[in-house]
Design an enzyme around this catalytic site. Structure first.
Site, short mmCIF file in Angstrom:
data_model
loop_
_atom_site.label_atom_id
_atom_site.label_comp_id
_atom_site.label_asym_id
_atom_site.label_seq_id
_atom_site.Cartn_x
_atom_site.Cartn_y
_atom_site.Cartn_z
N ASP A 136 -25.01 11.95 36.71
CA ASP A 136 -24.30 12.79 35.74
C ASP A 136 -23.57 11.93 34.70
O ASP A 136 -22.66 12.41 34.03
CB ASP A 136 -23.25 13.66 36.47
CG ASP A 136 -23.86 14.94 37.02
OD1 ASP A 136 -25.06 15.16 36.80
OD2 ASP A 136 -23.14 15.71 37.67
N ASP A 289 -17.21 19.37 50.25
CA ASP A 289 -17.69 18.89 51.53
C ASP A 289 -17.01 19.60 52.70
O ASP A 289 -17.66 20.05 53.64
CB ASP A 289 -17.50 17.37 51.63
CG ASP A 289 -16.15 16.92 51.07
OD1 ASP A 289 -15.25 17.77 50.89
OD2 ASP A 289 -15.98 15.72 50.80
#
Length: 532
Positions: A136, A289
């Protein structure tokens, strides 16, 4: 009989002679203190005492479970079925499951070669592993360098894909989610995630995949972090102490008791079926996460943590980077607790004991209470009792509990035992930042979804050399933290007052804590990297 603190009484005081204004102000302050300040401080103190007992009990119980398992328990290979893969003459490498390795990165100039090289050296049949670099980066030159690195490994026979997006929606979670949309990714049975600064050993897959392959109830197998730059400075040494406790006690305890712990976002292998059943990656918080781990657990999946499996990584050595990381790690869990509270209560696939563990132990005590009580008790109530001697803190909360808590944390890192005092002072300073982030997460205020990628430096020795050469060009004004400075000044004043008028010798601790706040307030912690 004392007069009540009313408007009539205040008017009576100031209608008299103007010669003793100071005396009249002291009288008013005495009334305010007796009527409001002392009762409020006592209630606040008792609230903090309760929170301290909650945290202390939690830590003691976790320590007992982990130590008992070390002495009398079973290793992961004994609790779960584990058999290494062996190539079959007829089937060949097809006996090995197809594995996807994802490496998300964002402007990782210093470490991209290390991470890509490490995953490309993993010991697994080349036709049964797919490597996916999710870049990214916003720097076109750097993106070209990363792509060239991927092409270099592809020319050596590695099945590696360089993937980019035209946006950064969802940050890391968005990148991971986008990566799973490719056809070759959907063909894989397991997916492994390594952040850009992580360097797994070649045998990482051979030590984790068999657990998932032979135990269909397992959704995740995660290893432990091993910091390569913990000796950079005092700040990294202190981080190592905190993280070692987290991995050796908190993660181990969760894996042993309820087969649940908060996934650390890297150095872990997910079963693709479990990831999909849990709803995939979501970007609703900055701890995507942990969010995934909770949702998978609520679906009945088990998580396994292997403390003996260590993966090299880099700790933030610059204060600014560390503060951004801690904001995300404190704000995200609090916000996730807010979002998932009712969902956990309504869940009918896990026991009430596990729900209680998730809501009380995992979230409320460890992710909220732990941050808040550290700051409010030792940096607010403690100095306040110096100015308000009518409120007396019991000795067990000023000496015994903190000492035991500190020792439990320090035991996880024996080599840093002599740094206990520095660890206490530093953690108390950081508790201000973490408490602020916790409330931001709970109430979803302005910075709730702030995501700043933790800055990496790769070769720590090179960073040290560079910073030493340019240290004198570092501008103090660029790193002044006003809130920490204000707290430091207040603590210094309380210490001086206690030195002059107190009787409990609190000034020894207060002076040290004030110096710690002022040191961080001026940015003199960690490696000093000047702006270019």
């Amino acid at each position: 009989m004392e007069k009540n603190l009313t408007m009539a009484y205040l008017s009576e005081l100031f209608l008299g002679s103007e010669e003793d204004i100071a005396g009249k102000i002291l009288v008013i302050w005495g009334q305010i203190k007796v009527s409001f300040v002392v009762p409020f401080l006592k209630v606040f103190m008792y609230i903090n005492l309760v929170m301290s007992i909650m945290l202390f009990t939690e830590m003691i119980f976790m320590a007992i479970v982990v130590v008992s398992n070390k002495l009398f328990g079973k290793k992961p290979e004994q609790r779960y079925k584990f058999e290494p893969f062996k190539e079959d003459v007829e089937l060949g490498s097809s006996v090995y499951p197809l594995v996807l390795v994802q490496v998300p990165m964002f402007n990782e100039r210093e470490v991209y070669k290390l991470s890509i090289g490490a995953v490309c050296e993993l010991s697994w049949p080349s036709d049964r592993i797919v490597i996916q670099v999710l870049d990214d980066s916003t720097d076109p030159l750097l993106k070209g360098m990363v792509e060239m690195e991927c092409e270099s490994w592809a020319s050596k026979g590695r099945n590696i894909h360089y993937q980019v997006r035209d946006n950064r929606n969802g940050y890391k979670a968005g990148a991971l989610k986008e990566g799973l949309k490719h056809r070759y990714a959907n063909e894989c049975e397991f997916v492994v995630i390594f952040d850009a600064d992580f360097q797994p050993e070649p045998d990482f897959l051979t030590k984790t995949i068999p657990f998932l392959h032979h135990n269909p109830e397992l959704a995740l197998v995660q290893g432990r972090w091993k910091s390569v730059n913990s000796n950079d400075c005092l700040m990294t040494r202190i981080q190592e102490m905190s993280l070692n406790y987290h991995f050796k006690v908190e993660q181990e305890y969760g894996s042993l008791t309820f087969a649940f712990f908060g996934f650390n976002g890297t150095a872990g292998v997910w079963r693709m079926a479990a990831l999909e059943e849990a709803g995939g990656w979501k970007d609703r918080t900055t701890v995507e996460d942990m969010d995934l781990a909770v949702r998978a657990s609520l679906k009945g999946w088990k998580l396994l943590y292997i403390g003996s499996l260590m993966v090299k990584n880099e700790l933030p050595s610059v204060l600014k980077a560390y503060r951004y990381q801690q904001h995300r790690w404190s704000c995200g869990p609090a916000n996730l607790f807010r979002k998932m509270f009712c969902e956990i209560l309504r869940n009918d696939r896990v026991s009430w004991w596990k729900k209680l563990y998730l809501l009380y132990s995992f979230f409320f005590v460890r992710k909220i209470i732990a941050h808040i009580v550290t700051f409010t008790l030792y940096c607010v109530v403690f100095p306040a009792t110096v100015l308000i001697p009518e409120v007396v803190l019991p000795r067990w909360i000023t000496v015994y509990l903190p000492s035991i808590i500190t020792l439990i944390n320090a035991v996880a890192t024996p080599r840093s035992f002599y740094l206990m005092v520095f660890w206490v002072l530093f953690e108390n300073v950081m508790s201000l930042h973490r408490t602020k982030a916790t409330f931001i997460g709970l109430f979803e205020t302005q910075r709730v979804n702030e995501w700043v990628v933790t800055e990496k430096h790769g070769d720590a020795s090179k960073v040290k050399a560079t910073t030493q050469e340019t240290r004198y060009r570092f501008k103090i004004g660029e790193s002044v933290l006003i809130l920490e400075l204000c707290v430091g000044i207040v603590l210094f004043g309380c210490a001086s007052y206690d030195l002059a008028y107190g009787k409990y010798n609190y000034y020894i601790y207060l002076y040290l804590q004030a110096i710690a706040f002022l040191t961080m307030g001026f940015g003199y912690i960690g490696i000093q990297v000047p702006n270019s």
